[in-house]
Design a protein around this motif. Structure first.
Motif, PDB file in Angstrom:
ATOM      1  N   UNK A 152     -48.646  16.040  20.354  1.00  0.00           N
ATOM      2  CA  UNK A 152     -48.034  15.101  21.291  1.00  0.00           C
ATOM      3  C   UNK A 152     -48.541  13.678  21.037  1.00  0.00           C
ATOM      4  N   UNK A 153     -49.860  13.536  20.901  1.00  0.00           N
ATOM      5  CA  UNK A 153     -50.422  12.199  20.693  1.00  0.00           C
ATOM      6  C   UNK A 153     -50.140  11.687  19.283  1.00  0.00           C
TER       7      UNK A 153
ATOM      8  N   UNK B   2     -46.732  10.435  19.397  1.00  0.00           N
ATOM      9  CA  UNK B   2     -46.701   9.188  20.187  1.00  0.00           C
ATOM     10  C   UNK B   2     -47.150   8.012  19.329  1.00  0.00           C
ATOM     11  N   UNK B   3     -48.192   8.217  18.527  1.00  0.00           N
ATOM     12  CA  UNK B   3     -48.667   7.167  17.624  1.00  0.00           C
ATOM     13  C   UNK B   3     -47.562   6.786  16.641  1.00  0.00           C
TER      14      UNK B   3
ATOM     15  N   UNK C  91     -44.757   4.876  18.400  1.00  0.00           N
ATOM     16  CA  UNK C  91     -45.188   3.516  18.748  1.00  0.00           C
ATOM     17  C   UNK C  91     -45.314   2.650  17.495  1.00  0.00           C
TER      18      UNK C  91
ATOM     19  N   UNK D 187     -44.769  -1.230  17.396  1.00  0.00           N
ATOM     20  CA  UNK D 187     -45.942  -2.014  17.802  1.00  0.00           C
ATOM     21  C   UNK D 187     -47.045  -1.966  16.744  1.00  0.00           C
TER      22      UNK D 187
ATOM     23  N   UNK E 205     -50.217  -2.392  16.914  1.00  0.00           N
ATOM     24  CA  UNK E 205     -51.522  -1.773  17.208  1.00  0.00           C
ATOM     25  C   UNK E 205     -51.592  -0.312  16.769  1.00  0.00           C
TER      26      UNK E 205
ATOM     27  N   UNK F 144     -53.528   3.437  13.391  1.00  0.00           N
ATOM     28  CA  UNK F 144     -53.877   4.771  13.910  1.00  0.00           C
ATOM     29  C   UNK F 144     -53.143   5.873  13.158  1.00  0.00           C
TER      30      UNK F 144
END
Lengths: 540, 67
Positions: A386-387, A390-391, A394, A398, A400, A404
């Protein structure tokens, strides 16, 4: 045409040791003639330490295997006298790109500064690397250096004794015995030596399968590392594309868990996958196909009495980050000057325990980085996926999130912070050259700083005076004088705000100690400490 | 715990809560979880301070109601 990895380069020969009445004693026996064993043998031979390499094979490794060799490895190979042929043959790259679906989300430059002799990376098939290392080893032997490589001499039993190791060796002519003062085990991830000694090798096993295909094709992709998450041609999985010399391209496709490995390796399964990626009309030829899973693990200790483990035999990582073969070369680099000093009676055996301390430290750093990358590439839980997703989502929008996107943190040498051979730093000199750090390269005169360092301890005196050499308790350090005036790279890396500096640099080019000016008692103490002559505390 | 601000800090708390819930409206549980993950990452980056983030992670982990 016979390919290099199908040609016996060091064919079996019958040696006098096989007919000796009593086992012949050798100073150092290296088990395994892969990149790490060959590096160790070349290093010891250059130091005039007699070394024998025994290998169960007689040729370089089959298939490209390790392909990415990092700047620090090239610097080590330069010291070993075989860096240039690797760079001449390899393809140079500094840039990596990460794609999500079919759009680029992130690009990184691994060497965003100049003033280094070597690039961030070259790609070179492991068989080419080994070929040039064998060539170097044979040249040293021909020049009279005490080094020998025996093909198809396979160690099948090993016994530890108080002052030596006994090896039982199997050959096409039958078995014989050898003794060695020291053994360096570089026999790979499945190390028979480790198994014969009944030693642990614990860590994490990852379940995802990856398909490696080396294809030969004419293609105009740039010389960059391209990594895809969830590409159209391998939905829900990852992919990697990397260029090698000779028009060979490494393609690495994640296949997931619970697959039929044999079926997936068949050309009728592999070729459609590759066509989906490369396009129906691209002509290519398969050179090597392999399916692998991987582990992140290490031995608890790398030194067991007189047997010292290096490379994959001691530690294993996932391939994301190119931290396998590269860290194995760091092991050999760290070990050989220490073993030479011990064998020459100039340092106590405690110096070898510092090998354990420093390279366990290095292995832990590599395993940490490799495990984190693997976690991103093959999420092990729903929350992890999930994360990760999400990275990726994003990152498309974005800035930032882009750093990651971890598709592998590529090999850099570790700094032995708080290492047992370091002298405490009381200067305000730059952090990157602190004690324990690998000395960064810089231009020097017509050449390069690292090329000007010798095989022993060096006192690097920048814009200040120091005696030509310092001899302390049988240890010798020679001075290299340099000026940072009109040399902004040297100034930035070694001086910072200071007007002068004196560095004590170890034979493996790591910084042992530093001051702003030459201080004889301090330097002598640091030299003793760097050879474990004054380390009273037990090493972990 | 000392850097993480756990005192009231949002001027229009009711309004924020309503907007948070509205953003999830009509999303499946899966899409809602994905949105939350993106939101966590955006907010975490805005905060930036590693210590605050660690404290927030611990505070979140420890405030689950016993069920």
């Amino acid at each position: 045409m016979t390919r290099i990895f199908e040609t016996p380069l060091y064919p079996y020969t019958h040696v006098p040791d096989q007919d000796a009445v009593a086992p012949v004693r050798h100073k150092v026996v290296v088990i395994g003639a892969g990149p790490v064993g060959l590096a160790a043998a070349i290093d010891l031979a250059q130091r005039d330490i007699p070394v024998l390499v025994v290998d169960d094979n007689d040729r370089v490794s089959f298939g490209s295997r390790a392909i990415c060799f990092a700047k620090r490895s090239l610097e080590i190979l330069d010291r070993l006298g075989c860096g240039q042929p690797m760079v001449d043959r390899g393809v140079v790259w500094n840039t990596g790109k990460v794609f999500l679906d079919d759009a680029q989300v992130f690009a990184f430059d691994l060497l965003p500064e100049d003033g280094h002799r070597r690039p961030a990376f070259i790609n070179l098939q492991q068989y080419h690397l080994e070929y040039h290392m064998v060539e170097r080893l044979q040249a040293l032997a021909a020049a009279g250096k005490p080094v020998e490589l025996r093909g198809r001499h396979r160690v099948h039993a090993i016994g530890q004794h108080e002052d030596h190791v006994r090896l039982e060796i199997e050959t096409p002519d039958g078995p014989y015995s050898l003794e060695a003062d020291w053994v360096i085990a570089c026999d790979g991830a499945n190390s028979p030596t480790r198994r014969m000694l009944g030693l642990d090798f614990v860590g994490r096993v990852f379940e995802d399968n990856f398909l490696i295909a080396d294809v030969v094709m004419e293609a105009d992709f740039p010389t960059e590392r391209w990594f895809w998450f969830d590409p159209p041609f391998n939905r829900g999985q990852s992919a990697l594309l990397h260029r090698q010399p000779d028009n060979v391209w490494r393609i690495d496709l994640q296949l997931g868990r619970d697959i039929d490995k044999e079926a997936e390796k068949a050309p009728e399964r592999v070729i459609p996958r590759l066509k989906a990626m490369l396009g129906e009309d691209v002509a290519f030829e398969l050179e090597w196909v392999s399916i692998y899973t991987f582990q992140c693990r290490r031995m608890e200790r790398f030194r067991h009495g007189r047997v010292i483990f290096a490379g994959d035999a001691a530690h294993q990582v996932s391939p994301f980050g190119a931290r396998g073969a590269n860290s194995g070369l760091h092991d050999a680099d760290n070990l050989c000057w220490k073993l030479a000093h011990v064998l020459e009676g100039r340092a106590p055996e405690a110096l070898l325990d510092s090998y354990n301390w420093e390279r366990v430290w290095g292995a832990d750093e590599n395993i940490l980085n490799s495990t984190r990358s693997t976690e991103v590439i093959t999420p092990k839980s729903e929350a992890s996926r999930l994360f990760r997703d999400a990275v990726l989502d994003l990152a498309a929008h974005h800035a930032f999130a882009r750093p990651m996107v971890n598709s592998g943190r590529l090999s850099v040498p570790c700094t032995y912070d708080d290492g047992p051979l370091n002298t405490d730093d009381t200067t305000a000199l730059p952090a990157r050259t602190r004690p324990g750090a690998p000395a960064p390269d810089a231009p020097l005169g017509e050449g390069w700083l690292l090329g000007a360092l010798g095989q022993g301890f060096t006192i690097l005196a920048i814009d200040t005076d120091a005696p030509e050499r310092v001899i302390e308790a049988g240890l010798e350090a020679r001075t290299l004088r340099a000026s940072a005036r009109d040399n902004p790279h040297l100034a930035a890396r070694y001086l910072g705000e200071a007007g002068s500096a004196v560095y004590l640099i170890r034979p493996d080019q790591h910084v042992a100690a530093r001051w702003e000016r030459f201080d004889a008692p301090a330097l002598r103490a640091a030299l003793r400490r760097a050879a474990a002559l004054s380390t009273q505390e037990a090493l972990a | 715990m000392n850097l993480l601000n756990t005192r009231p800090n949002i001027a229009d708390a009711d309004g924020f809560f309503a907007e948070l819930v509205a953003t999830h409206e009509e999303l499946s549980a899966e899409a809602s979880a994905a949105l939350n993950a993106r939101l966590v990452l955006l907010l975490a980056n805005h905060i930036g301070d590693r210590q605050v983030l660690s404290e927030a992670l611990q505070a979140a982990a420890m405030s689950a109601r016993a069920r």
